[in-house]
Design an enzyme around this catalytic site. Structure first.
Site, mmCIF file in Angstrom:
data_model
loop_
_atom_site.group_PDB
_atom_site.id
_atom_site.type_symbol
_atom_site.label_atom_id
_atom_site.label_comp_id
_atom_site.label_asym_id
_atom_site.label_seq_id
_atom_site.Cartn_x
_atom_site.Cartn_y
_atom_site.Cartn_z
ATOM 1 N N ASP A 47 0.829 -1.213 0.000
ATOM 2 C CA ASP A 47 0.000 0.000 0.000
ATOM 3 C C ASP A 47 0.866 1.267 0.000
ATOM 4 O OD1 ASP A 47 0.796 -0.184 2.621
ATOM 5 O OD2 ASP A 47 -1.211 0.082 3.474
ATOM 6 N N LYS A 114 -0.962 -9.294 3.340
ATOM 7 C CA LYS A 114 -0.171 -8.793 4.473
ATOM 8 C C LYS A 114 -1.009 -7.762 5.223
ATOM 9 C CE LYS A 114 3.526 -5.897 3.794
ATOM 10 N NZ LYS A 114 3.112 -4.683 4.528
ATOM 11 N N GLU A 116 -0.849 -5.123 8.987
ATOM 12 C CA GLU A 116 0.045 -4.555 9.994
ATOM 13 C C GLU A 116 -0.472 -4.800 11.406
ATOM 14 O OE1 GLU A 116 0.633 -0.405 9.097
ATOM 15 O OE2 GLU A 116 1.270 -0.841 7.037
ATOM 16 N N GLU A 183 9.715 -3.732 9.947
ATOM 17 C CA GLU A 183 10.033 -2.408 9.402
ATOM 18 C C GLU A 183 10.581 -1.495 10.492
ATOM 19 O OE1 GLU A 183 7.128 -0.707 6.798
ATOM 20 O OE2 GLU A 183 8.308 1.131 6.554
HETATM 21 O O1 KIV Z 1 3.575 -0.995 1.553
HETATM 22 C C1 KIV Z 1 4.679 -1.500 1.320
HETATM 23 O O2 KIV Z 1 5.255 -1.317 0.250
HETATM 24 C C2 KIV Z 1 5.259 -2.338 2.360
HETATM 25 C C3 KIV Z 1 6.658 -2.816 2.203
HETATM 26 C C4 KIV Z 1 7.654 -1.809 1.950
HETATM 27 C C5 KIV Z 1 7.068 -3.700 3.314
HETATM 28 O O3 KIV Z 1 4.607 -2.645 3.304
#
Ligand code: KIV
Length: 256
Positions: A47, A114, A116, A183
Site C-alpha cells: 500500500d 499482508k 500490519e 520495518e
Molecule cells: O507498503 C509497502 O510497500 C510495504 C513494504 C515496503 C514492506 O509494506
C-alpha cells in the site's frame, strides 16, 4: 529453489536452507514482469503505492478498490514469484472484514495478503489463515499508524517495545503467518526475532540479520526522487534517465 511457481511454503523453506529472501514491491504489469524476470521470488503490491504512485501523503488513504485495481494489473504479469498484496487501512478490523477483504484481494490475483500489527490483530489473522489464504505479518513501524504515532519511528529501542515485538512475532507465527516483515526495527531486536521464530523475517530498515530484505522498488531504482528513506541506497537513477531521455527527444523534435 526449484524452477516452478513459488509458493508461501517455498519462501518459508528458504529460511530453513539459510537462503536470503529478496523481496520488492510492484503495482503494475511491467514492473511485476521486470522483477520476475530479474529472479525476485517475492513481489508485494504494497500500500506504499498510495504515496509513490497515487500521490497521497501516507498509506491511510488507500482503498480496497485501489488495491484490487493494482493487484489485477500486477497479476496479469503471471509471475513465477509469489505475488502478495497489502490489506489497506481499516480493512481488517474484524475477523469478518479481514476474511472478506483478503478473499477480494485473492480474487484480484494476490497469492498472499499482508496486514500490519501483532497480537491486536490475531483474530483477523486467524480468519485469513483459516480461509486458506497465506498471511504475511508486518511489525515494527506500522505505516498505517503514522497519524496516531506522529511520524515514522524506529521500534525496539525500549525494553517494553523489544519484548512486545518478540511476543507479537511469536503470536503471528503461532497463528499461521508464513513470514513477517520487520520495518524500522532496531537491528539487534530484528536479529533476535529472526533467531527465535520458525518463519522468515523480511526486513526493511532493520539491519542485515533478517532472513530477507524488502524495499519499495521505486526507491531502489531512483524513480521517486523527491524522498528516499535513509536506509535505501538507490542502485539506479531512473528519474534522471527519464528526464534526460525526454529532454533529448523534445530537443530532437523542436530543432528546425
Ligand atoms: O507498503 C509497502 O510497500 C510495504 C513494504 C515496503 C514492506 O509494506
Amino acid at each position: 529453489m526449484s524452477s516452478g511457481k513459488i509458493t508461501a511454503a517455498a519462501i518459508r523453506a528458504m529460511k530453513v536452507r539459510g537462503e536470503k529472501i529478496a523481496a520488492l514491491t510492484a503495482c503494475d504489469f511491467p514492473m511485476t514482469k521486470l522483477l520476475d524476470e530479474a529472479g525476485i521470488p517475492l513481489i508485494l503490491v504494497g500500500d506504499s503505492l498510495g504515496m509513490v504512485v497515487l500521490g497521497y501523503p501516507d498509506t491511510t488513504h488507500v482503498t480496497m478498490t485501489e488495491m484490487e485495481h493494482h493487484v489485477r494489473a500486477a497479476a496479469r504479469a503471471k509471475p513465477r514469484a509469489l505475488l502478495g498484496a497489502d490489506l489497506p487501512y481499516k480493512s481488517y478490523g474484524t475477523p469478518a472484514d479481514a476474511g472478506e477483504n483478503a478473499k477480494r484481494l485473492v480474487a484480484a490475483g494476490a497469492e498472499f495478503v499482508k496486514a500490519e500489527g501483532g497480537r491486536e490483530i490475531i483474530e483477523p489473522v486467524r480468519a485469513i489463515v483459516s480461509a486458506g489464504i497465506p498471511f504475511c505479518g508486518h511489525l515494527g513501524m506500522l505505516p498505517q499508524h503514522v497519524l496516531e504515532e506522529g511520524g515514522y519511528h524506529v521500534k525496539g529501542k525500549k525494553e517494553a517495545e523489544h519484548q512486545a515485538l518478540l511476543e507479537d512475532a511469536k503470536a503471528l507465527a503461532d497463528a499461521g503467518a508464513f513470514a513477517i516483515v520487520l520495518e524500522l526495527v532496531t537491528p539487534p531486536v530484528a536479529k533476535e526475532i529472526t533467531a527465535r521464530i520458525p518463519i522468515p523475517t523480511i526486513g526493511i530498515g532493520s539491519g542485515d540479520d533478517c532472513d530477507g530484505q524488502i524495499l519499495v522498488t521505486l526507491d531502489l531504482v531512483g524513480l521517486f526522487p523527491w524522498f528516499t528513506p535513509r536506509f535505501v541506497k538507490p542502485r539506479a537513477a531512473c528519474a534522471a534517465e527519464i528526464k534526460s531521455a525526454v529532454a533529448e527527444w523534445k530537443n530532437s523534435i523542436t530543432v528546425i
